[in-house]
Structures are given as structure tokens and as C-alpha cells.
Design an enzyme around this catalytic site. Sequence first.
Site, PDB file in Angstrom:
ATOM      1  N   THR A 224      40.002  30.740  54.808  1.00  9.98           N
ATOM      2  CA  THR A 224      39.415  29.904  54.099  1.00  9.98           C
ATOM      3  C   THR A 224      40.028  28.817  53.692  1.00  9.98           C
ATOM      4  O   THR A 224      39.726  27.453  53.857  1.00  9.98           O
ATOM      5  CB  THR A 224      38.492  30.443  52.979  1.00  9.98           C
ATOM      6  OG1 THR A 224      37.579  31.593  53.269  1.00  9.98           O
ATOM      7  CG2 THR A 224      37.602  29.604  52.111  1.00  9.98           C
TER       8      THR A 224
ATOM      9  N   GLY B 145      42.938  35.986  44.210  1.00  7.03           N
ATOM     10  CA  GLY B 145      42.912  34.563  44.714  1.00  7.03           C
ATOM     11  C   GLY B 145      44.152  34.325  45.377  1.00  7.03           C
ATOM     12  O   GLY B 145      44.318  34.574  46.572  1.00  7.03           O
ATOM     13  N   ARG B 146      45.110  33.589  44.394  1.00  4.34           N
ATOM     14  CA  ARG B 146      46.303  33.333  44.832  1.00  4.34           C
ATOM     15  C   ARG B 146      47.458  33.650  43.944  1.00  4.34           C
ATOM     16  O   ARG B 146      47.398  33.413  42.519  1.00  4.34           O
ATOM     17  CB  ARG B 146      46.552  31.808  45.324  1.00  4.34           C
ATOM     18  CG  ARG B 146      45.834  31.359  46.633  1.00  4.34           C
ATOM     19  CD  ARG B 146      46.424  31.983  47.969  1.00  4.34           C
ATOM     20  NE  ARG B 146      45.820  31.592  49.045  1.00  4.34           N
ATOM     21  CZ  ARG B 146      44.951  32.145  49.624  1.00  4.34           C
ATOM     22  NH1 ARG B 146      44.333  33.289  49.182  1.00  4.34           N
ATOM     23  NH2 ARG B 146      44.275  31.634  50.839  1.00  4.34           N
TER      24      ARG B 146
ATOM     25  N   ASP C 182      46.411  41.542  44.127  1.00  5.90           N
ATOM     26  CA  ASP C 182      46.498  41.544  45.493  1.00  5.90           C
ATOM     27  C   ASP C 182      47.476  40.407  46.039  1.00  5.90           C
ATOM     28  O   ASP C 182      47.577  40.398  47.292  1.00  5.90           O
ATOM     29  CB  ASP C 182      45.072  41.639  46.137  1.00  5.90           C
ATOM     30  CG  ASP C 182      44.984  41.725  47.572  1.00  5.90           C
ATOM     31  OD1 ASP C 182      45.758  42.834  48.040  1.00  5.90           O
ATOM     32  OD2 ASP C 182      44.724  40.981  48.334  1.00  5.90           O
TER      33      ASP C 182
ATOM     34  N   GLU D 233      55.020  35.356  49.437  1.00 10.11           N
ATOM     35  CA  GLU D 233      54.464  36.234  50.389  1.00 10.11           C
ATOM     36  C   GLU D 233      54.971  36.262  51.510  1.00 10.11           C
ATOM     37  O   GLU D 233      54.777  35.074  52.189  1.00 10.11           O
ATOM     38  CB  GLU D 233      53.072  36.338  50.317  1.00 10.11           C
ATOM     39  CG  GLU D 233      52.410  36.821  49.207  1.00 10.11           C
ATOM     40  CD  GLU D 233      50.767  36.536  48.855  1.00 10.11           C
ATOM     41  OE1 GLU D 233      50.189  37.041  47.751  1.00 10.11           O
ATOM     42  OE2 GLU D 233      50.342  36.048  49.882  1.00 10.11           O
TER      43      GLU D 233
ATOM     44  N   HIS E 190      48.192  41.756  49.576  1.00  8.55           N
ATOM     45  CA  HIS E 190      47.306  40.952  50.115  1.00  8.55           C
ATOM     46  C   HIS E 190      46.473  41.138  51.273  1.00  8.55           C
ATOM     47  O   HIS E 190      46.354  40.589  52.208  1.00  8.55           O
ATOM     48  CB  HIS E 190      48.004  39.529  50.563  1.00  8.55           C
ATOM     49  CG  HIS E 190      47.356  38.260  50.462  1.00  8.55           C
ATOM     50  ND1 HIS E 190      48.001  37.093  50.356  1.00  8.55           N
ATOM     51  CD2 HIS E 190      46.000  38.206  50.957  1.00  8.55           C
ATOM     52  CE1 HIS E 190      47.144  36.144  50.315  1.00  8.55           C
ATOM     53  NE2 HIS E 190      46.016  36.750  50.526  1.00  8.55           N
TER      54      HIS E 190
ATOM     55  N   ALA F 113      43.170  42.385  50.555  1.00 13.49           N
ATOM     56  CA  ALA F 113      41.595  42.693  49.997  1.00 13.49           C
ATOM     57  C   ALA F 113      40.647  41.937  50.906  1.00 13.49           C
ATOM     58  O   ALA F 113      39.519  42.374  51.088  1.00 13.49           O
ATOM     59  CB  ALA F 113      41.604  41.914  48.499  1.00 13.49           C
ATOM     60  N   TRP F 114      41.114  41.138  51.551  1.00 20.27           N
ATOM     61  CA  TRP F 114      40.205  40.318  52.667  1.00 20.27           C
ATOM     62  C   TRP F 114      40.076  41.174  53.911  1.00 20.27           C
ATOM     63  O   TRP F 114      39.057  40.971  54.619  1.00 20.27           O
ATOM     64  CB  TRP F 114      40.633  39.090  53.032  1.00 20.27           C
ATOM     65  CG  TRP F 114      41.855  39.167  53.729  1.00 20.27           C
ATOM     66  CD1 TRP F 114      43.272  39.398  53.196  1.00 20.27           C
ATOM     67  CD2 TRP F 114      42.285  39.063  55.279  1.00 20.27           C
ATOM     68  NE1 TRP F 114      44.298  39.386  54.141  1.00 20.27           N
ATOM     69  CE2 TRP F 114      43.528  39.338  55.373  1.00 20.27           C
ATOM     70  CE3 TRP F 114      41.437  39.139  56.321  1.00 20.27           C
ATOM     71  CZ2 TRP F 114      44.271  39.124  56.617  1.00 20.27           C
ATOM     72  CZ3 TRP F 114      41.908  38.984  57.429  1.00 20.27           C
ATOM     73  CH2 TRP F 114      43.479  39.274  57.754  1.00 20.27           C
TER      74      TRP F 114
END
Length: 317
Positions: free
Chosen positions: A74, A233-234, A258, A263, A284, A286-287
Amino acid sequence: MSAWKIVVLDGDTLPDRPFALDFEHELVWHGRSETAEVAERIRDADAVVTNKVVVNADAIAGAPRLKLIAVTATGVNNVDTAAAAQAGVAVCNVRAYGNESVAEHAFMLMIALMRNLPAYQRDIRAGLWQKSPFFCSFGAPMRDLNGKTLVIFGRGGIGETLAAYARAFHMKVVFGEHKGAAQVREGYVAFEEALRLADALSLHCPLTEQTAGMIGAAELAQMKPDAVLINCGRGGLVDEAALLDALENGRIGGAGLDVLSVEPPRNGHPLLDADLPNLIITPHMAWGSTEAVNRLFDIVLANINAFAAGKPQNIVG
């Protein structure tokens, strides 16, 4: 039309499925790419597919055939969208593919922290239950979600999905207004008031100049001392040093992250080194439910097919 050359820069982030397109093309697949390699790899490409690999202005300028940059996520902060627009290159992204996956992950982190699950896992490993004179062993306080207030910053698909989950557990849901906003929109609560209301606070907004560091020492100080902070989020949305200090000194109840500001954290990270029972960090991911990843891949292919057919979709800007 003549065959397109399509260059995938970080294909190892995609599922192991055929990259099937509806038109004649040559596919050049790179499992991963460094920024310094991008310009050479895309110089004669018609389309570029990237997840997190940076496509900067120089790379775009050096690719005269380039028509499309298809981002398999996204967020498009890894693409110089201004340079792309100036060069007449379209940028498309993938939207709403991971609403459920990210919202479920955020909810998992929240309920685990409210129930102090990591602390009880630590106690089990330390043998406290085994040594208990009773059938049970209590340590850290546990709290029900019922009746608690969840504050969400970010009212997109993920935020709204998370809100629905929370309401099913009889939580009160509040959407927080932008930090420093001149006016509070209908259906929102002022930023500072939202901080004070939160039993749990979950971040689902993009990282921009306005949101960078939106939760720092001053904001953590306004929150309830037993509140939990969730960030899917970030990493840059949170001042990580201030968060670690608040966790270590009992000024916040817990944190579930997350994402981190760097990163992957190849050189270590103070939060990763902290041995705290009220801190959960996941890498990271979660998605990345199976359903979400396949949905993402389907949308990426659809974006490229639609653009080649003269019917662009999910164009950014």
C-alpha cells in the site's frame, strides 16, 4: 502492442505462484535487489514491480521505456512519485488486501498485553506455577477488554476493521484526530484527549512528515500508566527511546510492535535487547497471512493487466 519487459526487483517477498499476465511480455525476476543495482536492472524495462526496493529519481530518469511502477504494497514511500509523474510514469499500489490480517494481528497483541500473557509465560518458564501451593498462580494483573476504550489513529480499512473487532468485545472505540489539527472532525476526538482516554492505543496511519514521532515522551506521559500501545503501522510513528524509557519505568502498561524504525534491524535495537515481560515485538509480518498475501498477488497482477489494457487502476496521485 509489442512485448513488454517487466522487471521484478524483490520477488522473494511474493508468494510462489506463476506471474501470469494477459499480454505478451518478458519477465525478468530478481529475488532481491540493492538500491545501487536498480538503475541498471530497470534501464530498458517497460514496467517495474517492487515491494520495498527504492526506485529513485535517477533510476527513473535512466529508464526511458518505463511506463509503470507496480508497488506490491500500500505504501509507496520507496518510490520517487514526483519524479515518476514528471517522467510520465504511472505508479500503482495494492489497497485493502490486508485489512483483516493486520487488524487481527493488532487485536492479538492488544489482548495478549491486556491479559499480560508474556509475563505469565515468563512465570511458567521460571517454575512459579509448579511451585504454587494452589491450583493456580497469579502474578501480573489481567484486565478484560469489556468496557475498555480503544483509541485508533488511522481510519482506513485496517482501522475500521479493528474497530469492528473491538466493538464485538464490548470495547468503546474512539478515533483520534491528527496531532496538531486546527479542527476536530465529526466522529473524531482531539489528539490529546484521545491519548488520555486510551486503555489501548493502536496506530494505523502512514508515516509522513506530520506523523513521524507522533507518539513521544510527552504523549506517553499523557496516557494512563496501565495503557497499552500497539504499532502495526510504521516504526517511525513512535519515539522508540521514549517508549523504552516509559516501559522500563512503569509509565505505560505495555507495548506490542510489528514495526521498528530500521528494518531489518541488522545492527541490533534497544527494544529487541530489552528483556521486558510487557513488550511484544513481531518482525513486520502482521500483513502476511496466507489469505492476505494471495490477495495482494492477485491485485498486483490485476493492476498490471489493467494498465496494459488501457484501463489503469489503483493509480497513486
